[in-house]
Design an enzyme around this catalytic site. Sequence first.
Site, PDB file in Angstrom:
ATOM      1  N   SER A  30       0.865  -0.981  -0.060  1.00 49.44           N
ATOM      2  CA  SER A  30      -0.098   0.089  -0.187  1.00 49.44           C
ATOM      3  C   SER A  30       0.917   1.336  -0.031  1.00 49.44           C
ATOM      4  O   SER A  30       1.714   1.252  -0.703  1.00 49.44           O
ATOM      5  CB  SER A  30      -0.946   0.071   1.438  1.00 49.44           C
ATOM      6  OG  SER A  30      -1.883   0.937   0.897  1.00 49.44           O
ATOM      7  N   HIS A  31       0.708   2.131   0.982  1.00 51.54           N
ATOM      8  CA  HIS A  31       1.494   3.290   0.867  1.00 51.54           C
ATOM      9  C   HIS A  31       2.695   3.461   1.942  1.00 51.54           C
ATOM     10  O   HIS A  31       3.339   4.482   2.402  1.00 51.54           O
ATOM     11  CB  HIS A  31       0.638   4.712   1.212  1.00 51.54           C
ATOM     12  CG  HIS A  31      -0.552   4.519   2.027  1.00 51.54           C
ATOM     13  ND1 HIS A  31      -1.738   4.524   1.804  1.00 51.54           N
ATOM     14  CD2 HIS A  31      -0.333   4.425   3.538  1.00 51.54           C
ATOM     15  CE1 HIS A  31      -2.440   4.316   2.727  1.00 51.54           C
ATOM     16  NE2 HIS A  31      -1.616   4.364   3.829  1.00 51.54           N
ATOM     17  N   ASP A 194      -1.976   7.289  -5.186  1.00 51.77           N
ATOM     18  CA  ASP A 194      -1.259   6.845  -4.126  1.00 51.77           C
ATOM     19  C   ASP A 194      -0.133   5.571  -4.444  1.00 51.77           C
ATOM     20  O   ASP A 194       0.112   5.510  -5.791  1.00 51.77           O
ATOM     21  CB  ASP A 194      -2.458   6.285  -3.081  1.00 51.77           C
ATOM     22  CG  ASP A 194      -3.000   5.075  -3.758  1.00 51.77           C
ATOM     23  OD1 ASP A 194      -2.880   4.820  -5.053  1.00 51.77           O
ATOM     24  OD2 ASP A 194      -3.055   4.169  -3.076  1.00 51.77           O
ATOM     25  N   ASP A 196      -0.195   2.596  -4.790  1.00 50.72           N
ATOM     26  CA  ASP A 196      -0.416   1.408  -5.877  1.00 50.72           C
ATOM     27  C   ASP A 196      -1.213   1.942  -6.952  1.00 50.72           C
ATOM     28  O   ASP A 196      -1.670   0.946  -7.823  1.00 50.72           O
ATOM     29  CB  ASP A 196      -1.085   0.176  -5.172  1.00 50.72           C
ATOM     30  CG  ASP A 196      -2.355   0.625  -4.747  1.00 50.72           C
ATOM     31  OD1 ASP A 196      -2.728   1.475  -4.252  1.00 50.72           O
ATOM     32  OD2 ASP A 196      -3.028  -0.674  -4.420  1.00 50.72           O
ATOM     33  N   ASP A 198      -4.307   3.270  -7.141  1.00 49.48           N
ATOM     34  CA  ASP A 198      -5.815   3.220  -7.056  1.00 49.48           C
ATOM     35  C   ASP A 198      -6.772   4.293  -6.378  1.00 49.48           C
ATOM     36  O   ASP A 198      -7.636   4.584  -6.831  1.00 49.48           O
ATOM     37  CB  ASP A 198      -6.552   2.003  -6.456  1.00 49.48           C
ATOM     38  CG  ASP A 198      -6.032   1.552  -4.939  1.00 49.48           C
ATOM     39  OD1 ASP A 198      -5.591   2.698  -4.483  1.00 49.48           O
ATOM     40  OD2 ASP A 198      -6.495   0.779  -4.350  1.00 49.48           O
ATOM     41  N   ARG A 199      -6.026   5.399  -5.891  1.00 48.48           N
ATOM     42  CA  ARG A 199      -6.725   6.323  -5.292  1.00 48.48           C
ATOM     43  C   ARG A 199      -6.206   7.581  -5.791  1.00 48.48           C
ATOM     44  O   ARG A 199      -5.105   7.784  -6.550  1.00 48.48           O
ATOM     45  CB  ARG A 199      -6.498   6.510  -3.821  1.00 48.48           C
ATOM     46  CG  ARG A 199      -7.391   5.549  -3.322  1.00 48.48           C
ATOM     47  CD  ARG A 199      -7.478   5.379  -1.597  1.00 48.48           C
ATOM     48  NE  ARG A 199      -5.987   5.363  -0.937  1.00 48.48           N
ATOM     49  CZ  ARG A 199      -5.486   5.856  -0.187  1.00 48.48           C
ATOM     50  NH1 ARG A 199      -6.254   7.229   0.387  1.00 48.48           N
ATOM     51  NH2 ARG A 199      -4.494   5.699   0.406  1.00 48.48           N
ATOM     52  N   THR A 261     -18.610   1.097   3.603  1.00 46.75           N
ATOM     53  CA  THR A 261     -17.613   1.455   3.188  1.00 46.75           C
ATOM     54  C   THR A 261     -16.800  -0.152   2.624  1.00 46.75           C
ATOM     55  O   THR A 261     -17.088  -1.182   3.358  1.00 46.75           O
ATOM     56  CB  THR A 261     -16.552   2.000   4.082  1.00 46.75           C
ATOM     57  OG1 THR A 261     -17.328   3.181   4.523  1.00 46.75           O
ATOM     58  CG2 THR A 261     -15.269   2.307   3.792  1.00 46.75           C
ATOM     59  N   GLU A 281     -15.319   8.590   0.054  1.00 48.56           N
ATOM     60  CA  GLU A 281     -14.856   9.678   0.520  1.00 48.56           C
ATOM     61  C   GLU A 281     -13.327   9.663   0.968  1.00 48.56           C
ATOM     62  O   GLU A 281     -12.782  10.769   0.922  1.00 48.56           O
ATOM     63  CB  GLU A 281     -15.750  10.238   1.825  1.00 48.56           C
ATOM     64  CG  GLU A 281     -15.752   9.306   2.947  1.00 48.56           C
ATOM     65  CD  GLU A 281     -14.582   9.528   3.799  1.00 48.56           C
ATOM     66  OE1 GLU A 281     -14.006  10.446   3.892  1.00 48.56           O
ATOM     67  OE2 GLU A 281     -14.088   8.380   4.044  1.00 48.56           O
ATOM     68  N   LYS A 293     -10.813   0.440  -7.811  1.00 47.91           N
ATOM     69  CA  LYS A 293     -10.927   2.110  -8.047  1.00 47.91           C
ATOM     70  C   LYS A 293      -9.606   2.536  -8.690  1.00 47.91           C
ATOM     71  O   LYS A 293      -8.485   1.561  -8.924  1.00 47.91           O
ATOM     72  CB  LYS A 293     -10.715   2.811  -6.611  1.00 47.91           C
ATOM     73  CG  LYS A 293      -9.967   2.207  -5.581  1.00 47.91           C
ATOM     74  CD  LYS A 293     -10.327   2.564  -4.099  1.00 47.91           C
ATOM     75  CE  LYS A 293      -9.487   2.277  -3.122  1.00 47.91           C
ATOM     76  NZ  LYS A 293     -10.221   1.359  -2.314  1.00 47.91           N
TER      77      LYS A 293
END
Length: 453
Positions: A30-31, A194, A196, A198-199, A261, A281, A293
């Site tokens: 992830s991040h 981000d 990977d 996706d955001r 969520t 959000e 996403k």
Amino acid sequence: VGQGGLLSTPAASCVIRKYRTDGGIVMSASHNPGGPKEDFGVKYNIANGGPAPEAVTEAIFNCTRGISEYRLLDAPDIDLDALGETRLGDMSVAVIDPVADYEELMHGLFDFDAIRALFASGFTMRFDAMHAITGPYAKSILCGTLGAPEDTVVNAVPLPDFGGGHPDPNPVWAKDLMDLMFSDAAPDFGAASDGDGDRNMVLGRHVYVTPSDSLAVLAANAHLASGYKAGLAGIARSMPTSAAADRVAEKLGIGCYETPTGWKFFGNLLDAGKATLCGEESAGTGSNHIREKDGLWAVLLWLNILAVRRETVVDILKANYYSRHDYEGIDATAAAALVDDLRARLGSLPGTQSHGLTVVSADDFAYTDPVDGSRSEKQGIRIGFEGGARAVMRLSGTGTEGATLRVYLERFEPDPAKHDLDPQEALAAIAAAADELAGITARTGRKGPDLMT
Ligand code: MG
């Protein structure tokens, strides 16, 4: 395998779908910094390109209990930097261009000629790849194909430790981009993605676009992009995401889904053809083009809309005030008591007055999946006020660091003369009412939130 071991999460979803594989494995931290001594995560996506649902992961887990032997193959390392196929025993490993398939998919969805003309007209942009995965994608698509100047994309080289940064696209971690976008030297448009890919984070000159507003704007204008010109089947949003998207759906006369969520709820709606666009959000936006996403997709859809409308981001964004207030590190017992007490009083809240606002509805959000019938309960408390304003409260992170209480506030402002208020000022009465009704200050001793976005 993507060349250099690189493949963004949305591109992985794209490749799984395009080549009709049985699934795909995404390895990402992830991040967080990744590696043998750092963070590491393994995720399995199924044939539709989306994360494996629980039934599949459960079945995989059960299979692991019955493994009696496994075999190893002694072979030299594969050169992941070289494109092409290599044999490993009976298996063929193909190292592919990580960008090509994804770019082809984007080309089919968006009017690249219109975006190219926008850049050619002098439109300026800054994309911060945060030394994460979207650098090569943004470089190839924005600067290569769409003709944006080379310095449009910054921090474009993915690094194992993200250059010491934290590739979480929000006003705190993408501070350089925030500072630039609110300075005199601000370009017309700003964006970040981000770790990977996706955001996303989207900004206009001197304005931050909340992910909630972004979803509503994208939904209202998606028909301007070639891939969505036939219109949308429906819009899905996670419950805390602002109801601005609902107003868009109502106006378009299409379905609107408020889900708990978690991206899997969207996956069901996308697979069933009930929703075309979806968003949360927490900066995730996507559509039925893949089953994840997709950060760069959202940025390209924004660019397509700006290329057709030729208006500024500020002009497009009007009328909806939305903010999230985080109270971090609250004593977990006190936080749980606050929510339990509020839950017990929900039935008596309608009709109550607080700070000049009248409560018209109060409930604890529950969701029945219209596709598979599964039920999710206690997803957060929603308080609706006369005139459509809303406050939502959710607890998260009940770990050793205490709990985080998130309060989501929003209201629609129909009067154009009141579209330039400070968002926190515009929402002050709703924030005060939420505080009083839930007893946040009284029960936690906090004078205000730790973070307001
Ligand atoms: Mg991500």
